[in-house]
Design an enzyme around this catalytic site. Structure first.
Site, PDB file in Angstrom:
ATOM      1  N   ASP A   9      34.917 -32.593  24.136  1.00  0.00           N
ATOM      2  CA  ASP A   9      34.479 -33.144  25.422  1.00  0.00           C
ATOM      3  C   ASP A   9      32.975 -32.914  25.543  1.00  0.00           C
ATOM      4  O   ASP A   9      32.505 -31.787  25.360  1.00  0.00           O
ATOM      5  CB  ASP A   9      35.226 -32.410  26.544  1.00  0.00           C
ATOM      6  CG  ASP A   9      34.953 -33.014  27.917  1.00  0.00           C
ATOM      7  OD1 ASP A   9      33.846 -33.556  28.122  1.00  0.00           O
ATOM      8  OD2 ASP A   9      35.837 -32.926  28.777  1.00  0.00           O
ATOM      9  N   ASP A  53      27.951 -41.291  25.470  1.00  0.00           N
ATOM     10  CA  ASP A  53      28.911 -40.175  25.464  1.00  0.00           C
ATOM     11  C   ASP A  53      28.162 -38.847  25.623  1.00  0.00           C
ATOM     12  O   ASP A  53      28.692 -37.892  26.207  1.00  0.00           O
ATOM     13  CB  ASP A  53      29.668 -40.111  24.125  1.00  0.00           C
ATOM     14  CG  ASP A  53      30.609 -41.280  23.910  1.00  0.00           C
ATOM     15  OD1 ASP A  53      31.098 -41.853  24.899  1.00  0.00           O
ATOM     16  OD2 ASP A  53      30.853 -41.613  22.733  1.00  0.00           O
ATOM     17  N   HIS A  68      14.961 -40.119  26.082  1.00  0.00           N
ATOM     18  CA  HIS A  68      13.525 -39.945  26.342  1.00  0.00           C
ATOM     19  C   HIS A  68      13.255 -38.627  27.078  1.00  0.00           C
ATOM     20  O   HIS A  68      12.136 -38.118  27.097  1.00  0.00           O
ATOM     21  CB  HIS A  68      13.009 -41.140  27.158  1.00  0.00           C
ATOM     22  CG  HIS A  68      11.509 -41.269  27.173  1.00  0.00           C
ATOM     23  ND1 HIS A  68      10.869 -42.250  27.886  1.00  0.00           N
ATOM     24  CD2 HIS A  68      10.531 -40.536  26.590  1.00  0.00           C
ATOM     25  CE1 HIS A  68       9.554 -42.112  27.728  1.00  0.00           C
ATOM     26  NE2 HIS A  68       9.326 -41.090  26.948  1.00  0.00           N
ATOM     27  N   LEU A  92      15.881 -42.929  29.232  1.00  0.00           N
ATOM     28  CA  LEU A  92      15.452 -44.286  29.562  1.00  0.00           C
ATOM     29  C   LEU A  92      16.252 -44.880  30.714  1.00  0.00           C
ATOM     30  O   LEU A  92      15.737 -45.643  31.515  1.00  0.00           O
ATOM     31  CB  LEU A  92      15.626 -45.150  28.308  1.00  0.00           C
ATOM     32  CG  LEU A  92      15.256 -46.620  28.391  1.00  0.00           C
ATOM     33  CD1 LEU A  92      13.779 -46.790  28.713  1.00  0.00           C
ATOM     34  CD2 LEU A  92      15.574 -47.313  27.070  1.00  0.00           C
ATOM     35  N   ASP A 127      35.639 -48.250  27.046  1.00  0.00           N
ATOM     36  CA  ASP A 127      34.302 -48.060  27.608  1.00  0.00           C
ATOM     37  C   ASP A 127      33.465 -49.317  27.361  1.00  0.00           C
ATOM     38  O   ASP A 127      33.180 -49.663  26.221  1.00  0.00           O
ATOM     39  CB  ASP A 127      33.641 -46.847  26.945  1.00  0.00           C
ATOM     40  CG  ASP A 127      32.331 -46.465  27.630  1.00  0.00           C
ATOM     41  OD1 ASP A 127      31.689 -47.361  28.223  1.00  0.00           O
ATOM     42  OD2 ASP A 127      31.969 -45.285  27.555  1.00  0.00           O
TER      43      ASP A 127
HETATM   44 CA    CA Z   1      31.453 -43.511  26.227  1.00  0.00          CA
END
Ligand code: CA
Length: 310
Positions: free
Chosen positions: A293, A278, A108, A41, A235
């Site tokens: 990671d 993430d 999406h 999206l 973040d």
């Molecule tokens: Ca993040």
């Protein structure tokens, strides 16, 4: 948000030819077929200088993968996005001389790669869905006003819409809520279930179920997702994903998509300590420091694709 209002992007390939494997590269990610990344999206203007797949193409190429980053219209239904992607895959096949590609779609992008795999299976070796909206997005249901058991009001819809617009702003510098709502319509549970009936390959037969890796069309299907909306205090997107996650009422989710909705083909894992952003190593690689990671998952998947004999 130029991307979302931009007319059909067509064959705009954001990554050109892959960088040949460097001397000394291990070949760990050297898949037989090119890897093609398909955004969700949050399609945004790359002129802003922010890569959707933060550091992922580079890290895949480092050990031998050919990687292409595609762009389709952000706010559009899945079939339209899928046809745009199919044209770009045709170009990639022509450019590289490869017989097929490995598609990887986020959000999406999950249904989008499934569409191409279903309609053009000869071009697709595998379709991988990351945090894919394969069985509806509850947020889309709420914003569409079709979930009866969520005590939402106009205020809540405004609150969620603002959180979502905030996420878009973060990525694109200027949200357009109208476009977001249009895109979300394709992601309601009702719309995705109708889509699944038409393009069923790789989908489990029931919500949260598992399907076999190999679809009836000969394409291999894989999926993974996160299940932790808040992962890194530094973040700025976390607070927004924390806000949107309230619609799940306790169901395991990544802030925007329920883990169970992400299932496709072989479910590698559906509960990484990752939120929806993430999963594409955003923002700027800020993720749960105790988690894998996110880039590593793509490298592992490339190695998995390499080791399966397609
Ligand atoms: Ca993040």
């Amino acid at each position: 948000m130029k991307t979302i209002i931009r007319p059909l992007i067509g064959v705009m390939l954001l990554a050109s030819l892959s960088i040949p494997a460097l001397a000394g590269a291990s070949g760990y990610t050297e898949t037989r077929y090119p890897i093609v990344l398909v955004h969700g999206l949050f399609g945004f203007d790359t002129a802003a200088g922010l890569d959707y797949w933060y550091r992922i193409p580079e890290e895949l190429r480092r050990d031998g993968a050919q990687v292409f980053v595609t762009q389709v219209t952000a706010a559009e239904d899945t079939e339209v996005r899928g046809e745009q992607l199919a044209r770009q895959v045709e170009d990639i096949l022509a450019t590289t001389g490869a017989d097929m590609v490995n598609l990887i779609g986020h959000s999406h992008g999950g249904p989008t790669v499934r569409y191409v795999a279903s309609v053009y299976p000869d071009m697709v070796a595998s379709a991988t869905s990351v945090g894919g909206v394969n069985w509806g997005a509850r947020l889309a249901d709420v914003l569409q006003g079709v979930v009866d058991n969520v005590p939402f009001s106009g205020d809540l819809v405004g609150y969620l819409g603002n959180a979502l617009a905030g996420l878009i702003d973060l990525f694109s510098g200027g949200g357009n809520q109208q476009d977001i709502l249009a895109a979300l319509q394709a992601l309601t549970t009702a719309e995705t279930l109708a889509f699944n009936q038409q393009y069923p390959e790789g989908m489990p037969s029931q919500y949260c179920g598992q399907a076999s890796r190999l679809g009836s069309n000969g394409v291999s299907y894989f999926s993974w997702s996160g299940a932790k909306p808040l992962t890194n205090a530094f973040d700025p997107s976390d607070v927004l994903l924390g806000a949107t996650s309230i619609v799940f009422l306790g169901e395991k989710n990544d802030g925007l998509v329920a883990s169970c909705s992400s299932h496709l083909g072989m479910v590698i894992r559906d509960d990484y300590r990752m939120n929806h952003l993430d999963e594409v190593n955003q923002v700027l690689g800020l993720h749960d420091i105790w988690s894998t990671d996110p880039v590593t998952l793509y490298r592992q998947q490339a190695n998995r694709l390499k080791n399966y004999s397609f």
